[in-house]
Structure formats: C-alpha cells, structure tokens
Design a protein around this motif. Sequence first.
Motif, PDB file in Angstrom:
ATOM      1  N   SER A  64      42.525  35.896  38.316  1.00 40.51           N
ATOM      2  CA  SER A  64      42.100  36.739  39.331  1.00 40.51           C
ATOM      3  C   SER A  64      42.099  38.244  38.304  1.00 40.51           C
ATOM      4  CB  SER A  64      42.725  36.766  40.709  1.00 40.51           C
ATOM      5  OG  SER A  64      44.235  37.056  40.056  1.00 40.51           O
ATOM      6  N   MET A  65      43.069  38.353  37.532  1.00 44.72           N
ATOM      7  CA  MET A  65      43.020  39.608  36.893  1.00 44.72           C
ATOM      8  C   MET A  65      42.050  39.713  35.730  1.00 44.72           C
ATOM      9  SD  MET A  65      45.274  41.651  38.038  1.00 44.72           S
ATOM     10  CE  MET A  65      45.506  42.772  36.606  1.00 44.72           C
ATOM     11  N   ILE A  66      41.493  38.579  35.141  1.00 44.92           N
ATOM     12  CA  ILE A  66      40.475  38.621  34.295  1.00 44.92           C
ATOM     13  C   ILE A  66      39.093  39.025  35.096  1.00 44.92           C
ATOM     14  CG2 ILE A  66      39.060  37.091  32.887  1.00 44.92           C
ATOM     15  CD1 ILE A  66      41.666  35.620  31.961  1.00 44.92           C
ATOM     16  N   ALA A  67      39.097  38.231  36.318  1.00 44.51           N
ATOM     17  CA  ALA A  67      37.699  38.628  37.148  1.00 44.51           C
ATOM     18  C   ALA A  67      37.745  40.039  37.519  1.00 44.51           C
ATOM     19  CB  ALA A  67      37.651  37.795  38.386  1.00 44.51           C
ATOM     20  N   VAL A  68      38.919  40.638  37.910  1.00 44.65           N
ATOM     21  CA  VAL A  68      39.027  41.999  38.096  1.00 44.65           C
ATOM     22  C   VAL A  68      38.524  42.913  37.063  1.00 44.65           C
ATOM     23  CG1 VAL A  68      40.517  44.162  38.744  1.00 44.65           C
ATOM     24  CG2 VAL A  68      40.537  41.833  39.979  1.00 44.65           C
ATOM     25  N   VAL A  69      39.033  42.539  35.766  1.00 46.79           N
ATOM     26  CA  VAL A  69      38.460  43.413  34.565  1.00 46.79           C
ATOM     27  C   VAL A  69      37.100  43.326  34.582  1.00 46.79           C
ATOM     28  CG1 VAL A  69      38.487  43.586  31.990  1.00 46.79           C
ATOM     29  CG2 VAL A  69      40.485  43.259  33.226  1.00 46.79           C
TER      30      VAL A  69
END
Length: 89
Positions: A64-69
Amino acid sequence: MDKSDRAAGAILVVGLAGFAAAAWSASAQATVMAVVAVWMFLALLWDPYVLDPVTQRGIPIAVSMIAVVFAWRLLGDEERNVTLARRSI
C-alpha cells in the motif's frame, strides 16, 4: 504484537488503499469499492491464513505504501487533474 497493533496496521492499510484509489479514480464509488475490497481481502483471505505478525502486516503495508507513492505522483500531475476537474463541471 497484540491485537491492537494488528488492528492499527489493518486500519493503516485500508486508509492507504483508500487514498490511492481516490487519487487514481477520482470517483467516490470506485474509492468505496476499493476500500471494501481491501478490507474483505484482509479479513477473509489474508489474516486467517498468514499467522506471522510481521508478515501479516508488513507485506500489505509495503504494497500500500508503494501504491501511495504512485498516487502521490498522480496528484502532482497538473494536466491530469485539470482535465478531470473540467470533466466534472
């Protein structure tokens, strides 16, 4: 790691998924569907079968952090945002 730590991790994952879905779709309906899908995935498929607490929350938070970036970069794209704003008028 107790249950409250795992619950906080799940809330973080669902919140990050909601942010990413809102940035990508710019639609309330699509955002709600994405949040519900992530929540159901965690509740029905991920949590009951992945028992290691670090893996149980580490992998979803990393994804989810990769998606947020990527969502953050989409929100910085002025041309895309202006085009979406003009369509909604």
